[in-house]
Write an enzyme that holds these catalytic residues in place. Structure first.
Site, short mmCIF file in Angstrom:
data_model
loop_
_atom_site.label_atom_id
_atom_site.label_comp_id
_atom_site.label_asym_id
_atom_site.label_seq_id
_atom_site.Cartn_x
_atom_site.Cartn_y
_atom_site.Cartn_z
N TYR A 67 6.25 -8.64 8.66
CA TYR A 67 6.04 -7.25 8.56
C TYR A 67 6.48 -6.64 10.13
CZ TYR A 67 3.30 -8.05 4.49
OH TYR A 67 2.85 -8.32 3.21
N ASP B 153 0.71 -1.09 0.19
CA ASP B 153 0.15 0.03 0.09
C ASP B 153 1.01 1.21 -0.06
OD1 ASP B 153 -2.15 -1.36 0.32
OD2 ASP B 153 -2.36 -1.41 2.36
N LEU C 136 3.35 0.83 8.67
CA LEU C 136 3.59 -0.83 8.35
C LEU C 136 4.86 -0.85 7.53
CD1 LEU C 136 2.43 -3.71 8.01
CD2 LEU C 136 1.42 -2.92 5.92
N TYR D 298 -4.14 -9.93 4.72
CA TYR D 298 -4.02 -8.45 4.66
C TYR D 298 -3.78 -8.08 6.23
CZ TYR D 298 -5.79 -8.43 -0.05
OH TYR D 298 -5.82 -8.57 -1.42
#
Length: 300
Positions: free
Chosen positions: A71, A43, A197, A176
């Site tokens: 992540y 994103d 993120l 997600y």
């Protein structure tokens, strides 16, 4: 200007504020490359590892897309946004004070470990009937999405204070993080969204190998080539074989090879190298000791 035949993988550290496709196009232009693609969309809000595959390396993308990812995420509790992250508008706020203890937080996080179901968010690049969901979301539309199986390998709690939680999450493809944070928040009887993120790794690709976007922009042509990893860099988890010149000729023309393998289980794919130890493609193990070419690498 004539485009260059560039082959290899760039481990880009994508900056915040641009789409993955925009980053790809800018990098492709800097290298003046004929062909390039990226692995695993990030994103605009997200930073971190975005592998850019040039030339023959684009043929390895399907095998990289299956990889697990890690992540670092900072979640903000108490607020729900339209997009599930800080780029969206706040549409709901938790009433009263958010009270979380270390014990109930760890219990909530542990409940998501293993195989679980997840409904993809509307603000995502996932296509339904050929249309990306985010395009429908931008028009204010919402459609039913089928839950999908995902695997959360590990969730490590780095820190938490007041309404912020810092986590390191290792998960399967198709996960997600925005949705996971919303689900974790619900488990804690509150709301939440992704504040920051960063993708740290994709299986064999790790954070210390990333090249910052700004460094690429400032580099000269000779330096640019030094940033590229070999075409087979992300395929080291696959078994490999070497073939002689005669078999290489057959392989490069799409013909099956006779090769008695000693693999205990049938691999998803096999790395094929010629007599000079140059990576020439991928094959599938067939019956009767046959290996069928599935990807033949071009070097021009």
């Amino acid at each position: 200007m004539k485009k260059n035949n560039v082959h290899g993988i760039l481990l880009l550290d994508k900056p915040k504020g641009i789409t993955s496709n925009r980053a790809l196009q800018q990098i492709k232009n800097i290298y003046n490359a004929k062909k390039a693609g990226h692995c695993g969309t990030l994103d605009p809000l997200a930073t971190g590892l975005l592998p850019i595959c040039f030339g023959s390396a684009t043929k390895t993308v399907p095998y990289l897309m299956d990889s697990s990812k890690t992540y670092n995420v900072i979640a903000k509790l108490g607020e729900k946004t339209t997009t599930g992250d800080a780029d969206g508008e706040v549409i709901n706020v938790t009433d009263g004070e958010i009270k979380i203890t270390s014990d109930n937080l760890k219990t909530a996080l542990n409940s998501f470990l293993g195989i679980t179901k997840q409904i993809p968010p509307m603000h995502s690049a996932l296509k339904v009937n050929g249309k990306p969901l985010y395009k429908l979301a931008h028009k204010g539309k919402s459609i039913n999405r089928k839950p999908r199986n995902i695997t959360i390998h590990q969730i490590y709690l780095n820190s938490f204070s007041e309404n912020l939680i810092n986590l390191t999450i290792s998960c399967s493809k198709g996960t997600y993080i925005r949705t996971l944070i919303e689900d974790i928040s619900a488990k804690l009887d509150t709301l939440g969204h992704v504040k920051e993120l960063r993708r740290l790794s994709i299986d064999a690709f790790s954070e210390d190998k990333m090249i910052p976007f700004e460094q690429i922009i400032e580099s000269d042509k000779n330096k640019l080539s030094s940033y590229l990893k070999p075409v087979d860099f992300g395929l080291m988890h696959l078994p490999s074989i070497s073939i002689n010149d005669e078999d290489f000729f057959r392989f490069s023309n799409g013909q099956s090879l006779t090769y008695k393998s000693h693999f205990k289980e049938k691999p998803k794919a096999i790395r094929i190298y010629n007599s000079d130890k140059i990576f020439v493609g991928l094959g599938n193990q067939q019956k009767n000791d046959l290996i069928q070419p599935i990807r033949v690498m071009a070097n021009n």
